[in-house]
Design a protein around this motif. Sequence first.
Motif, short mmCIF file in Angstrom:
data_model
loop_
_atom_site.label_atom_id
_atom_site.label_comp_id
_atom_site.label_asym_id
_atom_site.label_seq_id
_atom_site.Cartn_x
_atom_site.Cartn_y
_atom_site.Cartn_z
N ASP A 115 0.81 -1.22 0.00
CA ASP A 115 0.00 0.00 0.00
C ASP A 115 0.84 1.27 0.00
N GLU A 116 2.16 1.15 0.18
CA GLU A 116 3.05 2.31 0.18
C GLU A 116 3.81 2.48 -1.14
N LEU A 117 3.55 1.58 -2.08
CA LEU A 117 4.20 1.62 -3.39
C LEU A 117 3.17 1.88 -4.48
N THR A 118 3.56 2.66 -5.47
CA THR A 118 2.68 2.96 -6.60
C THR A 118 3.47 2.75 -7.89
N ILE A 119 2.88 2.00 -8.81
CA ILE A 119 3.48 1.78 -10.13
C ILE A 119 2.54 2.38 -11.16
N THR A 120 3.08 3.28 -11.99
CA THR A 120 2.28 3.94 -13.02
C THR A 120 2.94 3.73 -14.37
N HIS A 121 2.15 3.24 -15.33
CA HIS A 121 2.65 3.02 -16.69
C HIS A 121 1.99 4.03 -17.60
N GLU A 122 2.80 4.94 -18.13
CA GLU A 122 2.34 5.92 -19.11
C GLU A 122 3.00 5.55 -20.43
N PRO A 123 2.60 6.19 -21.53
CA PRO A 123 3.27 5.87 -22.79
C PRO A 123 4.78 6.11 -22.69
N ASN A 124 5.55 5.09 -22.93
CA ASN A 124 7.00 5.12 -22.94
C ASN A 124 7.63 5.49 -21.60
N MET A 125 6.90 5.35 -20.51
CA MET A 125 7.44 5.70 -19.20
C MET A 125 6.83 4.81 -18.13
N LEU A 126 7.70 4.28 -17.25
CA LEU A 126 7.25 3.52 -16.09
C LEU A 126 7.74 4.28 -14.87
N MET A 127 6.83 4.60 -13.97
CA MET A 127 7.20 5.33 -12.76
C MET A 127 6.86 4.48 -11.54
N VAL A 128 7.83 4.37 -10.64
CA VAL A 128 7.64 3.64 -9.39
C VAL A 128 7.87 4.64 -8.26
N ASN A 129 6.86 4.79 -7.42
CA ASN A 129 6.94 5.71 -6.29
C ASN A 129 6.77 4.94 -5.00
N GLY A 130 7.49 5.36 -4.00
CA GLY A 130 7.34 4.80 -2.66
C GLY A 130 7.25 5.92 -1.66
N ALA A 131 6.25 5.84 -0.78
CA ALA A 131 6.07 6.86 0.24
C ALA A 131 5.76 6.17 1.56
N LYS A 132 6.63 6.36 2.50
CA LYS A 132 6.47 5.76 3.82
C LYS A 132 5.84 6.78 4.75
N ALA A 133 4.78 6.40 5.42
CA ALA A 133 4.15 7.30 6.37
C ALA A 133 5.06 7.42 7.60
N GLU A 134 5.34 8.64 7.98
CA GLU A 134 6.23 8.85 9.11
C GLU A 134 5.46 8.73 10.41
N ASN A 135 6.08 8.06 11.35
CA ASN A 135 5.48 7.88 12.66
C ASN A 135 6.07 8.90 13.61
N GLU A 136 5.29 9.92 13.93
CA GLU A 136 5.77 11.01 14.78
C GLU A 136 5.90 10.58 16.24
N GLU A 137 5.25 9.48 16.61
CA GLU A 137 5.25 9.05 18.01
C GLU A 137 6.56 8.38 18.42
N VAL A 138 7.34 7.97 17.44
CA VAL A 138 8.56 7.22 17.75
C VAL A 138 9.74 8.18 17.82
N GLN A 139 10.53 8.04 18.88
CA GLN A 139 11.76 8.82 19.01
C GLN A 139 12.92 7.86 18.78
N TYR A 140 13.65 8.08 17.67
CA TYR A 140 14.74 7.19 17.31
C TYR A 140 16.01 7.55 18.07
N LEU A 141 16.69 6.55 18.61
CA LEU A 141 18.01 6.73 19.17
C LEU A 141 19.06 6.58 18.08
N HIS A 142 18.77 5.72 17.11
CA HIS A 142 19.59 5.58 15.90
C HIS A 142 18.63 5.27 14.76
#
Length: 155
Positions: free
Chosen positions: A61-88
């Motif tokens: 559900d976070e990946l999108t594949i779009t096929h247009e004439p002579n073009m293939l586009m792959v997009n990925g968008a990760k929802a950011e979790n604001e509740e998590v505090q990363y140490l690394h």
Amino acid sequence: MRTNMDFSPFYRSSIGFDRVFDLLEKASVPQNADNWPPYDIAKLTDDTYRIVIAVAGFGEDELTITHEPNMLMVNGAKAENEEVQYLHHGLALRSFARRFELADHVSVVSAKLENGLLIIDLKKEIPEEMKPRRIAINAAPAKKSTKRIEGEVAA
């Protein structure tokens, strides 16, 4: 080192190759190389290809594949979790957009997400009317020669 080539002499004697010259001109211009996510392009047979993109951490559900004439586009968008505090934070789960130029008549056959790899299968299908065909040579029918024998005409 890449240099810009002048394709203007080809424009004088070729028709319909504008897209090819545009692709060559774009390829000669250095681009900001964002090589993420890593990917492979494989030729499986004369008419089938496969693109494999490493998208570990992304769901379908976070990946999108779009096929247009002579073009293939792959997009990925990760929802950011604001509740998590990363140490690394070492995982590269940033959004991306990857574009692939496709030749005429190349279509997407399937796409699947397997073990963190997005696998896209492509096929080149040339329409029947564009495939080479043999033209039969019909010999012209021989003219019937009628011989006329002229004799002396009695008067």
